[in-house]
Design a protein around this motif. Structure first.
Motif, PDB file in Angstrom:
ATOM      1  N   ILE A 191       0.842  -1.201   0.000  1.00 12.89           N
ATOM      2  CA  ILE A 191       0.000   0.000   0.000  1.00 12.89           C
ATOM      3  C   ILE A 191       0.877   1.252   0.000  1.00 12.89           C
ATOM      4  CG2 ILE A 191      -1.694   1.323   1.322  1.00 12.89           C
ATOM      5  CD1 ILE A 191      -2.949  -1.256   2.203  1.00 12.89           C
ATOM      6  N   PHE A 192       1.985   1.235   0.732  1.00 11.97           N
ATOM      7  CA  PHE A 192       2.903   2.376   0.732  1.00 11.97           C
ATOM      8  C   PHE A 192       3.452   2.616  -0.679  1.00 11.97           C
ATOM      9  CE2 PHE A 192       7.198   4.119   0.926  1.00 11.97           C
ATOM     10  CZ  PHE A 192       6.973   5.287   1.640  1.00 11.97           C
ATOM     11  N   ILE A 193       3.819   1.535  -1.371  1.00 12.60           N
ATOM     12  CA  ILE A 193       4.355   1.666  -2.738  1.00 12.60           C
ATOM     13  C   ILE A 193       3.311   2.269  -3.666  1.00 12.60           C
ATOM     14  CG2 ILE A 193       5.085   0.346  -4.760  1.00 12.60           C
ATOM     15  CD1 ILE A 193       6.515  -1.577  -2.815  1.00 12.60           C
ATOM     16  N   GLN A 225      10.051  19.413  -8.961  1.00  9.57           N
ATOM     17  CA  GLN A 225      10.944  19.325  -7.801  1.00  9.57           C
ATOM     18  C   GLN A 225      10.264  18.586  -6.652  1.00  9.57           C
ATOM     19  OE1 GLN A 225      14.316  20.276  -7.749  1.00  9.57           O
ATOM     20  NE2 GLN A 225      14.088  18.949  -5.945  1.00  9.57           N
ATOM     21  N   THR A 226       8.957  18.844  -6.449  1.00  6.54           N
ATOM     22  CA  THR A 226       8.209  18.128  -5.404  1.00  6.54           C
ATOM     23  C   THR A 226       8.148  16.643  -5.722  1.00  6.54           C
ATOM     24  OG1 THR A 226       6.847  20.121  -5.205  1.00  6.54           O
ATOM     25  CG2 THR A 226       6.085  18.169  -4.045  1.00  6.54           C
ATOM     26  N   ALA A 227       8.020  16.322  -7.019  1.00  5.43           N
ATOM     27  CA  ALA A 227       8.005  14.919  -7.436  1.00  5.43           C
ATOM     28  C   ALA A 227       9.340  14.251  -7.113  1.00  5.43           C
ATOM     29  CB  ALA A 227       7.706  14.823  -8.932  1.00  5.43           C
ATOM     30  N   VAL A 228      10.459  14.969  -7.336  1.00 10.12           N
ATOM     31  CA  VAL A 228      11.785  14.430  -7.001  1.00 10.12           C
ATOM     32  C   VAL A 228      11.880  14.173  -5.495  1.00 10.12           C
ATOM     33  CG1 VAL A 228      14.239  15.011  -6.833  1.00 10.12           C
ATOM     34  CG2 VAL A 228      13.012  15.420  -8.963  1.00 10.12           C
ATOM     35  N   ASN A 229      11.366  15.119  -4.687  1.00 10.51           N
ATOM     36  CA  ASN A 229      11.384  14.953  -3.228  1.00 10.51           C
ATOM     37  C   ASN A 229      10.601  13.712  -2.811  1.00 10.51           C
ATOM     38  OD1 ASN A 229      12.825  17.337  -3.120  1.00 10.51           O
ATOM     39  ND2 ASN A 229      11.039  18.604  -2.618  1.00 10.51           N
ATOM     40  N   GLU A 230       9.484  13.487  -3.487  1.00 10.57           N
ATOM     41  CA  GLU A 230       8.664  12.307  -3.167  1.00 10.57           C
ATOM     42  C   GLU A 230       9.387  11.019  -3.563  1.00 10.57           C
ATOM     43  OE1 GLU A 230       5.770  10.512  -1.276  1.00 10.57           O
ATOM     44  OE2 GLU A 230       5.906  12.712  -1.421  1.00 10.57           O
ATOM     45  N   CYS A 231      10.129  11.070  -4.678  1.00  9.50           N
ATOM     46  CA  CYS A 231      10.932   9.903  -5.083  1.00  9.50           C
ATOM     47  C   CYS A 231      11.985   9.591  -4.011  1.00  9.50           C
ATOM     48  CB  CYS A 231      11.624  10.166  -6.419  1.00  9.50           C
ATOM     49  SG  CYS A 231      10.523  10.185  -7.840  1.00  9.50           S
ATOM     50  N   ASN A 232      12.648  10.626  -3.527  1.00  6.89           N
ATOM     51  CA  ASN A 232      13.665  10.422  -2.493  1.00  6.89           C
ATOM     52  C   ASN A 232      13.045   9.895  -1.204  1.00  6.89           C
ATOM     53  OD1 ASN A 232      16.151  11.150  -3.750  1.00  6.89           O
ATOM     54  ND2 ASN A 232      15.515  13.302  -3.712  1.00  6.89           N
ATOM     55  N   ASN A 233      11.848  10.377  -0.859  1.00  8.60           N
ATOM     56  CA  ASN A 233      11.134   9.876   0.322  1.00  8.60           C
ATOM     57  C   ASN A 233      10.860   8.384   0.187  1.00  8.60           C
ATOM     58  OD1 ASN A 233       9.533  10.113   2.819  1.00  8.60           O
ATOM     59  ND2 ASN A 233       7.778   9.781   1.450  1.00  8.60           N
ATOM     60  N   LEU A 291      12.587   6.232  -1.717  1.00 10.09           N
ATOM     61  CA  LEU A 291      13.852   5.485  -1.684  1.00 10.09           C
ATOM     62  C   LEU A 291      14.411   5.372  -0.264  1.00 10.09           C
ATOM     63  CD1 LEU A 291      15.510   7.055  -4.860  1.00 10.09           C
ATOM     64  CD2 LEU A 291      14.557   4.755  -4.656  1.00 10.09           C
ATOM     65  N   ASN A 292      14.121   6.361   0.582  1.00 11.71           N
ATOM     66  CA  ASN A 292      14.602   6.329   1.967  1.00 11.71           C
ATOM     67  C   ASN A 292      13.831   5.327   2.821  1.00 11.71           C
ATOM     68  OD1 ASN A 292      16.547   8.291   1.498  1.00 11.71           O
ATOM     69  ND2 ASN A 292      15.140   9.976   1.981  1.00 11.71           N
ATOM     70  N   ASN A 293      12.604   4.993   2.409  1.00 12.85           N
ATOM     71  CA  ASN A 293      11.762   4.123   3.226  1.00 12.85           C
ATOM     72  C   ASN A 293      11.664   2.690   2.711  1.00 12.85           C
ATOM     73  OD1 ASN A 293      10.356   5.777   5.466  1.00 12.85           O
ATOM     74  ND2 ASN A 293      10.182   7.099   3.656  1.00 12.85           N
ATOM     75  N   ILE A 294      11.960   2.488   1.446  1.00 13.92           N
ATOM     76  CA  ILE A 294      11.895   1.139   0.882  1.00 13.92           C
ATOM     77  C   ILE A 294      13.313   0.662   0.583  1.00 13.92           C
ATOM     78  CG2 ILE A 294      11.118  -0.246  -1.079  1.00 13.92           C
ATOM     79  CD1 ILE A 294       8.889   0.467   0.799  1.00 13.92           C
ATOM     80  N   THR A 354      10.975  -2.307  -7.603  1.00 14.71           N
ATOM     81  CA  THR A 354      10.274  -1.021  -7.505  1.00 14.71           C
ATOM     82  C   THR A 354      11.264   0.124  -7.324  1.00 14.71           C
ATOM     83  OG1 THR A 354       8.464  -2.211  -6.425  1.00 14.71           O
ATOM     84  CG2 THR A 354       8.381   0.176  -6.371  1.00 14.71           C
ATOM     85  N   THR A 355      12.330  -0.112  -6.599  1.00 14.01           N
ATOM     86  CA  THR A 355      13.367   0.919  -6.432  1.00 14.01           C
ATOM     87  C   THR A 355      13.956   1.308  -7.787  1.00 14.01           C
ATOM     88  OG1 THR A 355      13.941   0.097  -4.230  1.00 14.01           O
ATOM     89  CG2 THR A 355      15.591   1.442  -5.353  1.00 14.01           C
ATOM     90  N   ALA A 356      14.224   0.300  -8.616  1.00 17.55           N
ATOM     91  CA  ALA A 356      14.746   0.567  -9.966  1.00 17.55           C
ATOM     92  C   ALA A 356      13.752   1.387 -10.779  1.00 17.55           C
ATOM     93  CB  ALA A 356      15.053  -0.748 -10.675  1.00 17.55           C
ATOM     94  N   LEU A 357      12.469   1.072 -10.630  1.00 14.74           N
ATOM     95  CA  LEU A 357      11.423   1.809 -11.353  1.00 14.74           C
ATOM     96  C   LEU A 357      11.401   3.271 -10.937  1.00 14.74           C
ATOM     97  CD1 LEU A 357       8.860   1.906 -13.165  1.00 14.74           C
ATOM     98  CD2 LEU A 357       7.550   1.256 -11.131  1.00 14.74           C
TER      99      LEU A 357
END
Length: 756
Positions: free
Chosen positions: A165-167, A184-192, A194-197, A203-206
């Motif tokens: 569900i988080f993914i 830029q907000t989308a990039v921040n969400e991507c980093n969020n 990657l930090n949690n998964i 999925t990380t590769a995606l």
């Protein structure tokens, strides 16, 4: 199904405690819920399988069949919601109904179902339901509420170890920011994410791949390159691995690291696992060779794509690249014209096809001007060199007779083909067998070189006509030539954007046709050329020639402005000619082969704006169109308007006066021949009538030759009687003939005249 299995395991115990309640659940499941769940799962799988972009915020349209299946799900679930509220499948049905409405893009109705289910916080679907409720809020533009719920879903999912569900919530949130172009907000969400998964490499590769694309949109090529490179450090799917490597090589090229890009692409090309993507790799390699000006390599690659992968979009892109190379780097407009045409009729995006169509029309205009100019030069040559006209006429006659002979032989061979093998028939028709085609493909390394056609071949294709003696004066021809030189020069300057070629044509007017009206236009255009190239001194010298010597010319004011001698407010600005826009639109229709619409547009110009400079030009175009349609009488009518007093002095009137005079002379000759033929037919009919009359007179009543001596000759008194009878009979027959046969003769004559 998990819920169902638990129920089956405890079946004996439940039967002993409350058999009635369990039986109701059991029958509800199999009679309604099971069917609804089966249909929904199948339909959802079809919808998700067709998704090309997992980060897309908007859903793709579903098929009518899928919509119908989802309606069935809603109907079946509604029965559970209405009549089986005490069933343990009530919340299942409510959740399914909401999702079905969502996939049908009925977001308001879906939201009502999710809100209703939210009243049951103990439901096993509570967290997932909150996620879908957040999605409906965002689709309905309740952004604040939707994002707040999404954050709650992400937080709860991490706390409850609900990774899936988080993914899903993170991917949807990234897609939403992309939709809103908040990169830029989308990039921040991507980093969020990657930090949690940490333990889901696929999925990380995606997400890393998507982050690379977002950095590219932001123009941050360095971080984009790092993101794409990081993808292969995890466990990407086959597709994501290829796309990341391809994007990585593209970025290297964009950053000027051409050799690295080429090496990366070659490595991809020779990896067996990416064989199915060979056309895309070749397309990128071809563009690298184009950028390096290794045109032979680039052309060979693009031609390989065009011939090998005809059904793929890369073939159309290869055609577009070939068209651009031939136009901009080789100046081979014939080949460029061909490949722009192929691109325009491909299945690429509307934007790319429109771009190709635009270039196609511009080059077609160039060919039209070039053909007119070539014909005019030839006419001028014939006026100055009669021997050349005689020589060309003889050459044409010889070639034409050869063409007729070859045509006759082909027809004879065609009649004998029933006795030939298939390969022989193909060979005689000039069609290659598969073996010949393969052999030619492997041996011909210069396919893009245009071969010059013989005069016989040009005649066969309708591209060569019999030479005609010019009927127009040298002065009129030179005026028309200068006009067409200006047209081509202006085309090179403004549309083909080949400045040096434009300069050549303008100089041709100034140097060789300085006594013609287009000299001033050429001077001003050449001044614009120098000004574009930052050669202000040369430009000003040309503007000064116009300003000092042509005060009455339309470009006098513009030249003064260029020199700074006239300010805009010094002279009242001239209102644009209202016919200009109509003319441009009609000309566009002509080049698009919409002849009837073009004719109507041009007619509107000369009828409503007869004094506009575009009026005679419009009349000329109408005549040219009718000529192309082989409606010569209509063409001649409009050429006669151009030859009238009002337009005869214009370049367009002078251009057609010879053609119209020749048409009139030919028309008068044909009318004269028709009249002579009619008189001959009339005379022949009268002679025939006399013969018919004589045929009906008996031999014994015909006049006897006085000089003829015969034993059957009648006495003199009988001869007088016979003559008298003959005369009476002749008069009667003559009257009869006039009342009957003459009408038949007249009818025959009328039919013949009509045919003529």
């Amino acid at each position: 199904m998990k819920n169902f299995k638990i129920k089956i395991l405890v079946l004996p115990l439940i039967f002993s405690l409350s058999g009635c309640s369990l039986w109701k659940d059991f029958t509800t499941y199999f009679n309604t819920y099971y069917n609804a769940k089966t249909i929904f799962d199948r339909t959802e799988e079809e919808i998700l399988k067709k998704r090309t972009d997992l980060f897309a915020f908007r859903l793709d349209a579903i098929t009518p069949q899928q919509k119908n299946d989802l309606t069935k799900v809603i109907e079946k679930c509604s029965k559970i919601l209405q009549f089986n509220k005490e069933s343990s499948f009530f919340d299942d049905a409510l959740f399914l109904t909401g999702k079905a409405f969502y996939y049908q893009q009925e977001y308001a109705r879906a939201q009502r179902k999710f809100l209703e289910l939210a009243n049951f916080p103990e439901s096993e679907f509570a967290l997932e339901n909150k996620f879908w409720l957040a999605k409906t809020h965002l689709q309905l533009r309740n952004f604040e509420e939707g994002l707040k719920l999404l954050e709650e879903v992400q937080s709860e999912a991490l706390n409850k170890d609900e990774e899936n569900i988080f993914i899903e919530a993170s991917i949807f949130k990234i897609g939403f920011y992309l939709f809103r172009q908040e990169y830029q907000t989308a990039v921040n969400e991507c980093n969020n994410f990657l930090n949690n998964i940490k333990n889901n490499d696929e999925t990380t590769a995606l997400v890393l791949y998507q982050m690379g694309k977002i950095y590219n949109l932001l123009g941050d090529k360095e971080n984009a390159l790092k993101s794409f490179a990081s993808v292969i450090e995890h466990s990407p799917t086959f597709e994501i691995e290829f796309e990341s490597r391809l994007e990585y090589s593209r970025l290297l090229k964009d950053m000027g690291r051409i050799e690295e890009s080429e090496n990366t692409l070659n490595e991809l090309l020779y990896r067996g696992k990416f064989k199915n993507q060979e056309d895309r790799i070749l397309l990128e390699l071809g563009q690298i060779y184009d950028e390096k000006n290794e045109l032979d390599k680039a052309i060979n690659i693009f031609m390989t794509i065009d011939s090998t992968y005809k059904q793929k979009p890369t073939a159309a892109f290869a055609d577009l690249m070939l068209a651009k190379i031939y136009e901009n780097k080789i100046r081979d407009y014939d080949s460029s014209f061909k490949y722009y045409n192929k691109t325009a009729s491909s299945n690429l995006s509307r934007e790319i096809k429109n771009q190709a169509s635009s270039r196609y029309r511009i080059i077609d205009k160039y060919f039209t001007y070039k053909k007119i100019l070539s014909d005019l030069y030839l006419q001028l040559t014939y006026l100055n060199d009669n021997n050349r006209f005689i020589r060309d006429s003889i050459d044409f006659d010889i070639a034409y007779n050869q063409y007729l002979e070859e045509t006759r032989k082909k027809q004879e061979q065609s009649s004998q083909q029933s006795d030939l093998s298939i390969s022989q028939r193909l060979q005689q028709r000039g069609i290659e067998t598969p073996q010949q085609a393969q052999q030619k493909k492997s041996t011909d390394s210069s396919l893009y070189i245009d071969k010059k056609l013989t005069l016989v071949e040009l005649i066969a294709q309708g591209k060569a006509k019999k030479p005609t003696r010019p009927k127009i004066s040298v002065d009129s021809l030179r005026t028309t030539i200068s006009q067409n030189l200006y047209n081509i020069g202006n085309l090179f300057l403004t549309e083909l954007e080949v400045i040096d070629s434009a300069k050549f044509y303008f100089n041709e007017i100034i140097n060789n046709y300085s006594d013609k009206p287009y000299k001033v236009d050429a001077l001003f255009a050449l001044g614009t050329y120098y000004e574009t190239n930052n050669q202000k001194e040369q430009a000003d010298s040309l503007y000064r020639i116009i300003y000092e010597n042509y005060p009455n010319h339309k470009l006098f004011t513009e030249a003064g402005k260029k020199l700074g001698l006239i300010k805009s407010e010094d002279k009242k600005l001239v209102v644009n000619d209202p016919a200009e826009k109509l003319y441009i639109e009609s000309e566009e229709k002509y080049y698009n082969k919409k002849y009837n619409e073009a004719i109507n547009g041009f007619k509107n110009i000369y009828l409503n704006y007869p004094r506009s400079p575009f009026a005679p030009k419009s009349i000329l175009f109408i005549g040219m169109i009718y000529e192309e349609l082989n409606q010569n009488d209509s063409a001649a009518f409009f050429y006669s308007i151009l030859s009238s007093k009002e337009y005869a002095s214009t370049p367009y009137g002078k251009a057609v006066i010879a053609k119209y005079t020749e048409y009139k002379n030919e028309k008068e000759r044909m009318e004269k021949e028709a009249k002579e033929k009619e008189e001959a037919e009339k005379k022949k009919a009268e002679e025939l009538k006399l013969k018919q009359v004589n045929a009906e007179i008996p031999n014994d009543e015909r006049p006897v030759n006085k000089n003829k001596v015969s034993g059957d000759e009648k006495p003199a008194d009988e001869k007088i009687k016979t003559d008298s009878i003959k005369g009476n009979n002749y008069q009667q027959l003559k009257i009869k003939s006039e009342n009957t046969d003459t009408s038949k003769i007249d009818t025959t004559k009328k039919q013949k005249i009509r045919l003529e």
